[in-house]
Design a protein around this motif. Structure first.
Motif, PDB file in Angstrom:
ATOM      1  N   THR A  89       0.835  -1.201   0.000  1.00 18.19           N
ATOM      2  CA  THR A  89       0.000   0.000   0.000  1.00 18.19           C
ATOM      3  C   THR A  89       0.865   1.244   0.000  1.00 18.19           C
ATOM      4  O   THR A  89       0.595   2.214  -0.724  1.00 18.19           O
ATOM      5  CB  THR A  89      -0.947   0.001   1.228  1.00 18.19           C
ATOM      6  N   LEU A  91       0.996   3.955  -3.019  1.00 17.67           N
ATOM      7  CA  LEU A  91       0.717   5.361  -2.719  1.00 17.67           C
ATOM      8  C   LEU A  91       1.863   6.250  -3.179  1.00 17.67           C
ATOM      9  O   LEU A  91       1.658   7.314  -3.757  1.00 17.67           O
ATOM     10  CB  LEU A  91       0.468   5.534  -1.213  1.00 17.67           C
ATOM     11  N   GLY A  92       3.099   5.803  -2.949  1.00 21.21           N
ATOM     12  CA  GLY A  92       4.277   6.560  -3.383  1.00 21.21           C
ATOM     13  C   GLY A  92       4.350   6.690  -4.892  1.00 21.21           C
ATOM     14  O   GLY A  92       4.670   7.755  -5.430  1.00 21.21           O
ATOM     15  N   GLY A 147       1.566  11.682 -10.071  1.00 20.98           N
ATOM     16  CA  GLY A 147       0.789  12.920 -10.020  1.00 20.98           C
ATOM     17  C   GLY A 147       1.674  14.145 -10.097  1.00 20.98           C
ATOM     18  O   GLY A 147       1.370  15.111 -10.799  1.00 20.98           O
ATOM     19  N   MET A 148       2.789  14.100  -9.387  1.00 20.40           N
ATOM     20  CA  MET A 148       3.721  15.236  -9.408  1.00 20.40           C
ATOM     21  C   MET A 148       4.380  15.372 -10.782  1.00 20.40           C
ATOM     22  O   MET A 148       4.628  16.476 -11.252  1.00 20.40           O
ATOM     23  CB  MET A 148       4.778  15.065  -8.313  1.00 20.40           C
ATOM     24  N   CYS A 205       1.810   6.531  -7.049  1.00 19.99           N
ATOM     25  CA  CYS A 205       0.728   7.433  -7.464  1.00 19.99           C
ATOM     26  C   CYS A 205       1.091   8.891  -7.202  1.00 19.99           C
ATOM     27  O   CYS A 205       0.824   9.773  -8.018  1.00 19.99           O
ATOM     28  CB  CYS A 205      -0.575   7.072  -6.749  1.00 19.99           C
ATOM     29  N   LEU A 206       1.712   9.151  -6.056  1.00 21.21           N
ATOM     30  CA  LEU A 206       2.115  10.506  -5.706  1.00 21.21           C
ATOM     31  C   LEU A 206       3.171  11.022  -6.679  1.00 21.21           C
ATOM     32  O   LEU A 206       3.079  12.154  -7.169  1.00 21.21           O
ATOM     33  CB  LEU A 206       2.642  10.536  -4.269  1.00 21.21           C
ATOM     34  N   LEU A 207       4.161  10.188  -6.987  1.00 22.62           N
ATOM     35  CA  LEU A 207       5.195  10.588  -7.947  1.00 22.62           C
ATOM     36  C   LEU A 207       4.613  10.803  -9.342  1.00 22.62           C
ATOM     37  O   LEU A 207       4.977  11.755 -10.037  1.00 22.62           O
ATOM     38  CB  LEU A 207       6.309   9.545  -7.984  1.00 22.62           C
ATOM     39  N   ALA A 250       1.609  16.822 -13.265  1.00 20.39           N
ATOM     40  CA  ALA A 250       0.970  18.096 -12.901  1.00 20.39           C
ATOM     41  C   ALA A 250       1.359  19.246 -13.829  1.00 20.39           C
ATOM     42  O   ALA A 250       0.498  20.026 -14.233  1.00 20.39           O
ATOM     43  CB  ALA A 250       1.269  18.438 -11.451  1.00 20.39           C
TER      44      ALA A 250
END
Length: 112
Positions: free
Chosen positions: A6, A10-11, A17-18, A13-15, A21
């Protein structure tokens, strides 16, 4: 083990997204901005409905310049008949008149 998966998901997905962006921001800022001006510049309106008797009516409200003065006119069709009238009555009032079979619908300057 599940907690580790998990966290990794999450990491990632965060990367992602960044990383994406700036592209999303670039697409938003490059699109032309269209803005519709809102106002009371319309002068023709169509009202269609059903009378309490079940019969249908249609009213077209519009303005005409008569001798330099803007006057309100209605073209109507319904149980009261079909015609054109100059009156300052509201569309709601006209719909009630047009729905009455034997209503007398007269011009506002009838008595002049």
């Amino acid at each position: 083990m599940n907690r580790l998966k998990t966290g990794i998901l999450l990491g990632v997905c965060l990367l992602a997204g960044m990383a994406l962006a700036p592209y999303a921001g670039a697409k938003i800022t490059n699109t032309p901005k269209f803005q519709t001006t809102l106002g009371n510049d319309e002068d023709t309106f169509i009202f269609v409905g059903q009378c309490p008797s079940g019969e249908k009516y249609r009213i077209v409200s519009y303005q005409i310049d008569v001798s330099g003065t803007s006057q309100s006119f209605y073209d109507y069709e319904g149980p009261a008949g079909k015609g054109k009238v100059s009156t300052s009555a509201s569309p709601k009032t006209m719909s009630v008149r047009v729905c009455r079979r034997f209503a007398e619908i007269i011009n506002q300057n009838y008595w002049e």
